[in-house]
Scaffold this motif. Structure first.
Motif, PDB file in Angstrom:
ATOM      1  N   ILE A   1      33.871  -5.026  16.280  1.00 22.08           N
ATOM      2  CA  ILE A   1      32.690  -5.399  15.502  1.00 22.08           C
ATOM      3  C   ILE A   1      31.739  -4.210  15.420  1.00 22.08           C
ATOM      4  O   ILE A   1      31.433  -3.585  16.444  1.00 22.08           O
ATOM      5  CB  ILE A   1      31.956  -6.599  16.159  1.00 22.08           C
TER       6      ILE A   1
ATOM      7  N   GLY B   1      28.305  -2.322  15.480  1.00 23.77           N
ATOM      8  CA  GLY B   1      27.011  -2.640  16.081  1.00 23.77           C
ATOM      9  C   GLY B   1      26.134  -1.410  16.176  1.00 23.77           C
ATOM     10  O   GLY B   1      26.507  -0.306  15.773  1.00 23.77           O
TER      11      GLY B   1
ATOM     12  N   LYS C   1      24.165 -11.139  18.790  1.00 21.17           N
ATOM     13  CA  LYS C   1      23.368 -11.608  17.665  1.00 21.17           C
ATOM     14  C   LYS C   1      23.431 -10.614  16.512  1.00 21.17           C
ATOM     15  O   LYS C   1      23.732  -9.438  16.698  1.00 21.17           O
ATOM     16  CB  LYS C   1      21.910 -11.793  18.098  1.00 21.17           C
ATOM     17  N   HIS C   2      23.155 -11.119  15.329  1.00 24.93           N
ATOM     18  CA  HIS C   2      22.910 -10.247  14.189  1.00 24.93           C
ATOM     19  C   HIS C   2      21.503  -9.684  14.359  1.00 24.93           C
ATOM     20  O   HIS C   2      20.560 -10.419  14.647  1.00 24.93           O
ATOM     21  CB  HIS C   2      22.998 -11.028  12.881  1.00 24.93           C
TER      22      HIS C   2
ATOM     23  N   THR D   1      18.517  -6.379  13.194  1.00 20.89           N
ATOM     24  CA  THR D   1      18.084  -5.197  12.458  1.00 20.89           C
ATOM     25  C   THR D   1      17.374  -4.273  13.434  1.00 20.89           C
ATOM     26  O   THR D   1      16.511  -4.721  14.201  1.00 20.89           O
ATOM     27  CB  THR D   1      17.121  -5.572  11.320  1.00 20.89           C
TER      28      THR D   1
ATOM     29  N   PHE E   1      21.861  -2.194  10.672  1.00 23.27           N
ATOM     30  CA  PHE E   1      22.161  -3.587  10.968  1.00 23.27           C
ATOM     31  C   PHE E   1      23.313  -3.685  11.963  1.00 23.27           C
ATOM     32  O   PHE E   1      24.333  -3.006  11.822  1.00 23.27           O
ATOM     33  CB  PHE E   1      22.509  -4.343   9.688  1.00 23.27           C
ATOM     34  N   SER E   2      23.125  -4.536  12.954  1.00 25.06           N
ATOM     35  CA  SER E   2      24.152  -4.782  13.966  1.00 25.06           C
ATOM     36  C   SER E   2      24.695  -6.191  13.772  1.00 25.06           C
ATOM     37  O   SER E   2      23.951  -7.107  13.405  1.00 25.06           O
ATOM     38  CB  SER E   2      23.546  -4.638  15.366  1.00 25.06           C
ATOM     39  N   GLU E   3      25.977  -6.355  14.015  1.00 21.28           N
ATOM     40  CA  GLU E   3      26.612  -7.652  13.783  1.00 21.28           C
ATOM     41  C   GLU E   3      26.885  -8.391  15.088  1.00 21.28           C
ATOM     42  O   GLU E   3      26.967  -7.793  16.162  1.00 21.28           O
ATOM     43  CB  GLU E   3      27.915  -7.464  12.989  1.00 21.28           C
ATOM     44  N   PHE E   4      27.033  -9.678  14.937  1.00 17.37           N
ATOM     45  CA  PHE E   4      27.328 -10.567  16.069  1.00 17.37           C
ATOM     46  C   PHE E   4      28.753 -10.327  16.561  1.00 17.37           C
ATOM     47  O   PHE E   4      29.696 -10.280  15.774  1.00 17.37           O
ATOM     48  CB  PHE E   4      27.138 -12.009  15.597  1.00 17.37           C
TER      49      PHE E   4
END
Length: 669
Positions: A219, A221, A545-546, A548, A558-561
Motif C-alpha cells: 500500500i 503511504g 487510515k487514509h 493527508t 496522500f497516504s492510504e489505508f
C-alpha cells in the motif's frame, strides 16, 4: 546531443550519458549488479556487456563507456549473450544455493538475472567458498557467503550517507565486505544498503524470516517520523505491518528512507491503546465509547468560547486536525495550537513558515547557513541534499553546537548572538549567489526574537528563508490556521479557566500545567500524553487510515489505508465526528470524501497533491535585531522521538547500541 544507434534504432542521448543509459532510453533492458544510477560507476560486475562499433571487437561494460556520436550499439548479439552467460556462471561459482531460506527470495536481482541471462546449468562442482558473517548493528543482517562484491553498499556509505564505515578487505577470491572493526554501522541511513544489495548478502535484521514478498499486500503511504514526507510502501500481511520501504519521489526522498522510517513499524503493535478509558476516583478504568462520550459531555455542559482548547501532536493527519478545529469552532474557541515545542514564528503566510528553498532545490545552493538546526537528525534526507550541494562546491556555515553532519561546516558559535555579527567570509560566500539558503531549526525558534533576527539575516544575505520543521503534521496544521498567539504557553496560562483540553496525539510536551484540567487524550499509544488524561480515546496510526500530510516545504501528499486499527480504536476524525453528536455540536461531514471536500472549500491548495508556491512575505525593515541565547537542538535521541518509535524494540536497541554504547551479546549460531 550525441546520436547513437541501439539495435538499429537511432536515438539522441544527453551529453555525458553512458552507453547503458543510451540503451535504456531506447527501451532495452541491460542487466547489471554493480551499477546504480545514484552512485558512482564501479564497473566491476561486467554483467552489462554490449557490443559497440567503432571499438574493440569484443563486448564492453556499458555502464562505464561514454555514449559518443555515431556509435552502433548491439545488446543481443550471440557474442553478448555468451559473454553474459559466462559472467553469470562465474558469479554463481561460489554463491550458496539457499534461495528457499533467503530473505531476498522472490525479489532478488541475482535470481531474476540468472533466469533471464544465465546458462541454465553449471560446470563447476568444486566446494564453494564460505565467508564468516560480519556484524553491522541492529538493522542490517549479513550473510556474506552470498556477496558478489558489487560494492554498492560501500559506495552508498561513502557517497550518500557520508559515514565511511563499510569497506572491502582482501583481494581476489579472498575479498570481503565488512564494517570497520565489525562494529555497528552508525549511519541513520544504513537500512538503505539492504535495498541496494542485489543479492541476499545484506538483509533487514528485524524482518529476517518474517514473511515472503508474495504474501504481502503493498500500500502506498507517507512517513510521519519527520517532516520530510518520505514516500513509502507499507507491506502488510493480514492485520500486521511487516515492513516499510521507500518509494521513488525525486522531489522529496529520491529512493531513500532513514532507519526510523523503516523500523518504527514494529512499534505499531506494542503499547497500543485499543479501548476507551475513563478516570474514576483517580484511577483510569476501561469504559465503552458511550461511557467515555458521556463523561466528556457532562464536563462540557454549558462550556463556551475559550473554555475549551485543543493541541495537535506531531504525527497527525490533516483530516483529524481539521475536525478538531471544527469542533472547537463550534464552541467558539480560538485556543488551538500545533507547536508542541513552543517554537515562535510568523504564521500569517505559508511562505513565512515553510521550507522555501525546497528539498530538491537545496542541491543547487552555493551557500547555506544553518541556524539552530541539526539536519542529520531532524531531517536526514534533507541532509543528503546538503551533502550533494557540498560536493558541487557549496559552503556550509552553522550557528549552533558542533555536531558531525558528514560534510565540512564552518562554525560561527553556539549562541544566537552570532546573528548580529556575521563574518565577512560568510557574506562573501553568499554575495550575489542565486539559490543560497538560510535554514532555521526549531532549536533556535524557542528563543524570543530569533525568528525575526534570522529573517533579517537572510534578507541581508539575499538568501531564501526556510524553517526546518521536525513534525509531520506541523505545516498542514498551520496552513489551516491551527495556531494561537503565544502558542502552548498562552494555553497553559489559561489552564485554570478551561473546562476541557483535547490532546490529539500530544506526547512530546510537558502537560503538568494541565494536571488539574479535564483532559481528553486521543491517540495511539500509552505514552507521555496519557499521564494526566481523564478520558482516553484510542485512535489510528498513520498506517491505519487514509490521511493527508503536508511536508515541510508545503507539498500535499496522500497516504492510504493499509491495516485496521487494533481492538476498538478508530480513525481520529471519526472519533471527533461521533463525539460531536454526543456534545450536541454535530460536525457537517459524515465520510472522508465530505471531510476532504470541506477542507478543499476552506483551503483550496490542500485539496490536490503537489506543491503550491505562495509569495514570500516582505523582508523586515531595518537591520538584524539583537538576540541572544544558547542553542539546544530539539532532538536528543534520533531513534526515540515519538510514541511509535519509543514502542519499537528495534529502535530501542538502535538507541542503546549506536547512541549510548551499550554492548549486546550475540548468541552463537
Amino acid at each position: 546531443m550525441p546520436t547513437v544507434k541501439v539495435d538499429g534504432v537511432e536515438i539522441e542521448v544527453p551529453q555525458g550519458a553512458t552507453v547503458l543509459q543510451a540503451c535504456e532510453l531506447a527501451g532495452k533492458e541491460i542487466p547489471r549488479f554493480c551499477y546504480h544510477e545514484r552512485l558512482t560507476i564501479a564497473g566491476n560486475c561486467r554483467m552489462c556487456l554490449v557490443e559497440v562499433k567503432p571499438g574493440p571487437p569484443k563486448p564492453q561494460a556499458s555502464c562505464a563507456l561514454p555514449a559518443a556520436d555515431g556509435q552502433e550499439i548491439s545488446t543481443m548479439t550471440p557474442a553478448v549473450k555468451k559473454a553474459r552467460e559466462g559472467v553469470m556462471e562465474f558469479l554463481l561459482i561460489n554463491h550458496p544455493l539457499d534461495c528457499p531460506i533467503c530473505d531476498q527470495g522472490g525479489e532478488c536481482d541475482l535470481q531474476d538475472q540468472s533466469i533471464a541471462y544465465g546458462r541454465g546449468h553449471s560446470r563447476f562442482h568444486e566446494n564453494k567458498r564460505a565467508v564468516t558473517e560480519k556484524y553491522m548493528g541492529p538493522v542490517v543482517k549479513t550473510i556474506m557467503t552470498r556477496c558478489i562484491q558489487c560494492t554498492r553498499c560501500i559506495r552508498f556509505a561513502e557517497e550518500v550517507a557520508g559515514t565511511e564505515e563499510i569497506g572491502a578487505i582482501g583481494r581476489g577470491e579472498n575479498m570481503q565486505i565488512t564494517s570497520y572493526l565489525e562494529g555497528a554501522v552508525t549511519s541513520e541511513l544504513s537500512g538503505n544498503v539492504v535495498d541496494l544489495c542485489p543479492v541476499g548478502a545484506l538483509v533487514s535484521k528485524p524482518y529476517s524470516f518474517e514473511a515472503r514478498p508474495w504474501e504481502l499486500r503493498k500500500i502506498p503511504g507517507i512517513d510521519v517520523m519527520d517532516a520530510v514526507g518520505t514516500n513509502i510502501r507499507i507491506d502488510h500481511r493480514f492485520r500486521e505491518v511487516m515492513r516499510a520501504l521507500p518509494r521513488i519521489n525525486e522531489d522529496v526522498n529520491e529512493e531513500w528512507a532513514h532507519d526510523k522510517t523503516r523500523h518504527a513499524v514494529d512499534g505499531l503493535v506494542r503499547r497500543r491503546l485499543d479501548r476507551p478509558w475513563v478516570r474514576r476516583e483517580g484511577k483510569l478504568q476501561p469504559a465503552t465509547w458511550a461511557e467515555a462520550f458521556e463523561a466528556i459531555a457532562a464536563r462540557l455542559q454549558g462550556a463556551s468560547g475559550d473554555q475549551v482548547a485543543g493541541i495537535a501532536g506531531d504525527l497527525q493527519d490533516l483530516e483529524s486536525i481539521y475536525a478538531l478545529k471544527a469542533l472547537l469552532r463550534a464552541y467558539g474557541s480560538s485556543l488551538h495550537e500545533s507547536r508542541q515545542d513552543n517554537a515562535k514564528f510568523d504564521v500569517s503566510s505559508p511562505a513565512a513558515y515553510r521550507f522555501n528553498a525546497t528539498i530538491a532545490g537545496l542541491e543547487t545552493a552555493p551557500a547555506i547557513l544553518l541556524i539552530g538546526s541539526n539536519p542529520r537528525w531532524e531531517a536526514p534526507l534533507v541532509n543528503t541534499r546538503i551533502r550533494k550541494a557540498v560536493k558541487r562546491g557549496a559552503k556550509v556555515f552553522r550557528i549552533g553546537p558542533p555536531v558531525d553532519l558528514t560534510y565540512p561546516v564552518t562554525d560561527l558559535g553556539a549562541d544566537l548572538a552570532a546573528l548580529g555579527n556575521l563574518p565577512e567570509a560568510l557574506r562573501d560566500a553568499f554575495a550575489d549567489k542565486e539559490n543560497a539558503a538560510v535554514i532555521v531549526g526549531m532549536g533556535a525558534l524557542v528563543h524570543d526574537g530569533a525568528y525575526e533576527a534570522a529573517r533579517a539575516a537572510a534578507a541581508s544575505l539575499g538568501a531564501s528563508f526556510s524553517l526546518l520543521h521536525t513534525a509531520a503534521s506541523r505545516v498542514g496544521a498551520l496552513d489551516i490556521g491551527f495556531a494561537t498567539d503565544g502558542g502552548v504557553e498562552a494555553i497553559a496560562r489559561r489552564a485554570g479557566e478551561l473546562k476541557a483540553l483535547f490532546l490529539l496525539g500530544v506526547d512530546e510536551m510537558d502537560t503538568s500545567a494541565f494536571a488539574d484540567t479535564f483532559t481528553v487524550y486521543i491517540g495511539t499509544h500509552g505514552d507521555r500524553g496519557v499521564a494526566h488524561a481523564d478520558v482516553i480515546l484510542p485512535g489510528a496510526a498513520y498506517t491505519e487510515k487514509h490521511g493527508t500530510y503536508v511536508n515541510l516545504e508545503g507539498r500535499v501528499q496522500f497516504s492510504e489505508f493499509a491495516v485496521h486499527p487494533p481492538g476498538e480504536a478508530r480513525e481520529d476524525w471519526t472519533i471527533l465526528r461521533a463525539l460531536s453528536d454526543a456534545l450536541g455540536k454535530t460536525l457537517p461531514f459524515d465520510d472522508l470524501s465530505q471531510l476532504r471536500a470541506a477542507i478543499r472549500a476552506d483551503f483550496p491548495h490542500l485539496g490536490e497533491a503537489g506543491l503550491t508556491v505562495f509569495p514570500a512575505p516582505a523582508a523586515p525593515a531595518g537591520g538584524t535585531p539583537q538576540v541572544s541565547g544558547a542553542i539546544v537542538y530539539p532532538i536528543e535521541d534520533f531513534y526515540l522521538t515519538n510514541p511509535i518509535a519509543r514502542a519499537s524494540p528495534t529502535l530501542q536497541r538502535c538507541s542503546a547500541e549506536i547512541l549510548h554504547g551499550q554492548v549486546f551479546e550475540e548468541a552463537a549460531e
